[in-house]
Design a protein around this motif. Sequence first.
Motif, mmCIF file in Angstrom:
data_model
loop_
_atom_site.group_PDB
_atom_site.id
_atom_site.type_symbol
_atom_site.label_atom_id
_atom_site.label_comp_id
_atom_site.label_asym_id
_atom_site.label_seq_id
_atom_site.Cartn_x
_atom_site.Cartn_y
_atom_site.Cartn_z
ATOM 1 N N ASN A 38 0.806 -1.218 0.000
ATOM 2 C CA ASN A 38 0.000 0.000 0.000
ATOM 3 C C ASN A 38 0.839 1.269 0.000
ATOM 4 N N ILE A 39 2.031 1.194 0.566
ATOM 5 C CA ILE A 39 2.898 2.374 0.594
ATOM 6 C C ILE A 39 3.891 2.245 -0.558
ATOM 7 N N PRO A 40 3.782 3.043 -1.594
ATOM 8 C CA PRO A 40 4.663 2.886 -2.759
ATOM 9 C C PRO A 40 6.115 3.213 -2.414
ATOM 10 N N ILE A 41 7.014 2.556 -3.121
ATOM 11 C CA ILE A 41 8.442 2.854 -2.980
ATOM 12 C C ILE A 41 8.733 4.119 -3.773
ATOM 13 N N ARG A 42 9.324 5.076 -3.108
ATOM 14 C CA ARG A 42 9.596 6.367 -3.742
ATOM 15 C C ARG A 42 11.039 6.409 -4.221
ATOM 16 N N LEU A 43 11.213 6.592 -5.497
ATOM 17 C CA LEU A 43 12.555 6.698 -6.059
ATOM 18 C C LEU A 43 13.067 8.119 -5.898
ATOM 19 N N GLN A 44 14.377 8.282 -5.921
ATOM 20 C CA GLN A 44 14.999 9.578 -5.667
ATOM 21 C C GLN A 44 15.889 9.943 -6.842
ATOM 22 N N PRO A 45 15.430 10.755 -7.768
ATOM 23 C CA PRO A 45 16.243 11.111 -8.937
ATOM 24 C C PRO A 45 17.532 11.811 -8.523
ATOM 25 N N ASP A 46 18.581 11.567 -9.280
ATOM 26 C CA ASP A 46 19.858 12.220 -9.017
ATOM 27 C C ASP A 46 19.883 13.600 -9.688
ATOM 28 N N ALA A 47 21.076 14.211 -9.728
ATOM 29 C CA ALA A 47 21.189 15.569 -10.272
ATOM 30 C C ALA A 47 20.806 15.639 -11.739
ATOM 31 N N ARG A 48 20.888 14.522 -12.442
ATOM 32 C CA ARG A 48 20.514 14.498 -13.856
ATOM 33 C C ARG A 48 19.057 14.151 -14.057
ATOM 34 N N GLY A 49 18.330 13.965 -12.952
ATOM 35 C CA GLY A 49 16.906 13.682 -13.050
ATOM 36 C C GLY A 49 16.567 12.220 -13.224
ATOM 37 N N SER A 50 17.525 11.319 -13.022
ATOM 38 C CA SER A 50 17.291 9.891 -13.211
ATOM 39 C C SER A 50 17.516 9.149 -11.905
ATOM 40 N N ALA A 51 16.602 8.262 -11.570
ATOM 41 C CA ALA A 51 16.740 7.447 -10.361
ATOM 42 C C ALA A 51 17.322 6.082 -10.661
ATOM 43 N N ILE A 52 17.300 5.672 -11.924
ATOM 44 C CA ILE A 52 17.806 4.346 -12.312
ATOM 45 C C ILE A 52 18.884 4.529 -13.369
ATOM 46 N N ALA A 53 20.079 4.046 -13.065
ATOM 47 C CA ALA A 53 21.202 4.104 -14.005
ATOM 48 C C ALA A 53 21.447 2.712 -14.568
ATOM 49 N N GLY A 54 21.517 2.610 -15.882
ATOM 50 C CA GLY A 54 21.827 1.339 -16.531
ATOM 51 C C GLY A 54 23.302 1.260 -16.885
ATOM 52 N N ILE A 55 23.912 0.096 -16.625
ATOM 53 C CA ILE A 55 25.340 -0.107 -16.882
ATOM 54 C C ILE A 55 25.512 -1.353 -17.741
ATOM 55 N N SER A 56 26.102 -1.172 -18.912
ATOM 56 C CA SER A 56 26.298 -2.276 -19.855
ATOM 57 C C SER A 56 27.756 -2.720 -19.791
ATOM 58 N N GLY A 57 28.070 -3.621 -18.872
ATOM 59 C CA GLY A 57 29.438 -4.093 -18.702
ATOM 60 C C GLY A 57 29.804 -5.180 -19.683
ATOM 61 N N PRO A 58 31.080 -5.553 -19.747
ATOM 62 C CA PRO A 58 31.500 -6.595 -20.686
ATOM 63 C C PRO A 58 30.814 -7.938 -20.458
ATOM 64 N N ARG A 59 30.558 -8.294 -19.193
ATOM 65 C CA ARG A 59 29.970 -9.592 -18.893
ATOM 66 C C ARG A 59 28.596 -9.489 -18.250
ATOM 67 N N VAL A 60 28.314 -8.352 -17.607
ATOM 68 C CA VAL A 60 27.125 -8.238 -16.763
ATOM 69 C C VAL A 60 26.400 -6.935 -17.051
ATOM 70 N N ALA A 61 25.073 -7.013 -17.072
ATOM 71 C CA ALA A 61 24.244 -5.812 -17.102
ATOM 72 C C ALA A 61 23.870 -5.451 -15.675
ATOM 73 N N ALA A 62 23.798 -4.159 -15.384
ATOM 74 C CA ALA A 62 23.464 -3.741 -14.027
ATOM 75 C C ALA A 62 22.515 -2.552 -14.055
ATOM 76 N N LEU A 63 21.640 -2.510 -13.061
ATOM 77 C CA LEU A 63 20.811 -1.343 -12.779
ATOM 78 C C LEU A 63 21.161 -0.879 -11.381
ATOM 79 N N GLU A 64 21.380 0.424 -11.219
ATOM 80 C CA GLU A 64 21.626 0.996 -9.905
ATOM 81 C C GLU A 64 20.521 1.998 -9.609
ATOM 82 N N ILE A 65 19.806 1.776 -8.508
ATOM 83 C CA ILE A 65 18.566 2.504 -8.231
ATOM 84 C C ILE A 65 18.723 3.317 -6.955
ATOM 85 N N LEU A 66 18.394 4.599 -7.037
ATOM 86 C CA LEU A 66 18.369 5.482 -5.879
ATOM 87 C C LEU A 66 16.953 5.513 -5.310
#
Length: 455
Positions: A38-66
């Motif tokens: 019932n209580i939604p999870i509130r994301l916190q955008p960074d200085a660029r206005g994005s709360a989720i950063a995607g990282i495309s590594g050589p072996r692994v994909a990653a999401l980093e969430i604020l």
Amino acid sequence: MTTRARFLEFNVPRRETLLRDFGAAVASNIVRPDVAGNIPIRLQPDARGSAIAGISGPRVAALEILAGVDAGRLLKLLGADDCALVRQLIPWDFGYHNPAVYMHGRRVRIEVPWPDELQQSDIPLAKLGQCPADGRRFIAGLNEHGATVRVGLSDSNAHILISGQTGSGKSWAMRSVAAQLSQNDRAQLVLIDGKWGDGLGILNGLQGQVGPIAVEREDVIGALYWTYVEMRRRYQESEQDPPPLTVVFDEFQEFTRGAQEPAIIELLRRIGSQGRAANVHLVAGTQHPTVDVFGDNTTRRHFTARIALRVTDYAASEAAVGGPNPRADLHLLGQGDAYVVTSNAVQRVQMAYIPPASFRGYTGGQPQVRAWPVFKAESLGVNTRGRPRELYSPEEYARAIIAARDGVGRPTLQDRLRKKGQTMGGGRSGRLLQVGQAIHAILEADGYCSVAAPE
């Protein structure tokens, strides 16, 4: 064009599309009442206005969430039931690999291996540029942001521990580091191999190599003793700008586990504690990076820089990385996937390697000394008895005298010993042949060898 683009221009668009779809699926699901409550999870955008950063590594994909104060709830939600929710949202087949969810700084991080056809596991060193030529720096590999990672032996990172289980890429990393460090004309390298030459043997004749590759107890002690004496000389003579001297010691636990070789443990401790100011460094590799393999806990603390490849369990991961996180046993995939830990950063890196045929460009030199000096225990002022010195058997002496009579070399003597069910390394068999030649010369001078008897 970036380094990453040069490598992956054939599949970067697909990886970026998959990563974008994954991020969108996570963002839309973690705010749903039936998922988050019932209580939604509130994301916190960074200085660029994005709360989720995607990282495309050589072996692994990653999401980093604020998620700010909701980070704990988000971590629990995404990690619950073996990452059950995350598994449903991944838009590609991740096969037998497992996703991971953990805290990375202030962000909740999700990691998922790319499918095999999108993974970049083979990165030849030559594709990342020329290795540094100052004798204290080397290219480690490519990080998950597509940047080439260089590591330097310095005042803050005087010694490097390289850890990894079988199949992790540790031996390739050790060879690459040693070969790159040899590229400075002034560089000196002491090579020690606890795998009887299987690890570093391909480097024999490396430019700047001080002496033969040490594989046996006496030679290992002699090589470390030479290094210790040279280090002391530099201090005593107040040598300015001495050339970089690096001991590359693969599988050192074969000589240190359980304090079985006090002389080796003490020499490593002294080189580790005193080498930095004399430009003397250690690069040590092990498959079993647990605390007991260092012999002396103080030695372990001197390895402030680390390359942690995949290891077997949590205890090994903590020793390899130098702390509880990140987990080298859970998150890394093997085959060169590593955490490079220095005094100011921890980076996930796909290690670069040197193809076997290319090692010819690094070798061809001649060692400065033909044999390592005899260790003088009294120079350390400690009890270094350790396990007893292995003497030669009467049969081994006899084989050596016969080999001396026949005028054969060390390889032939080794072959004859193997046929009799005996084995020994090159250094020890070489010394045995020298003893046999000396005995044969004495017998011959006294007339006992005038008639050659069949073997």
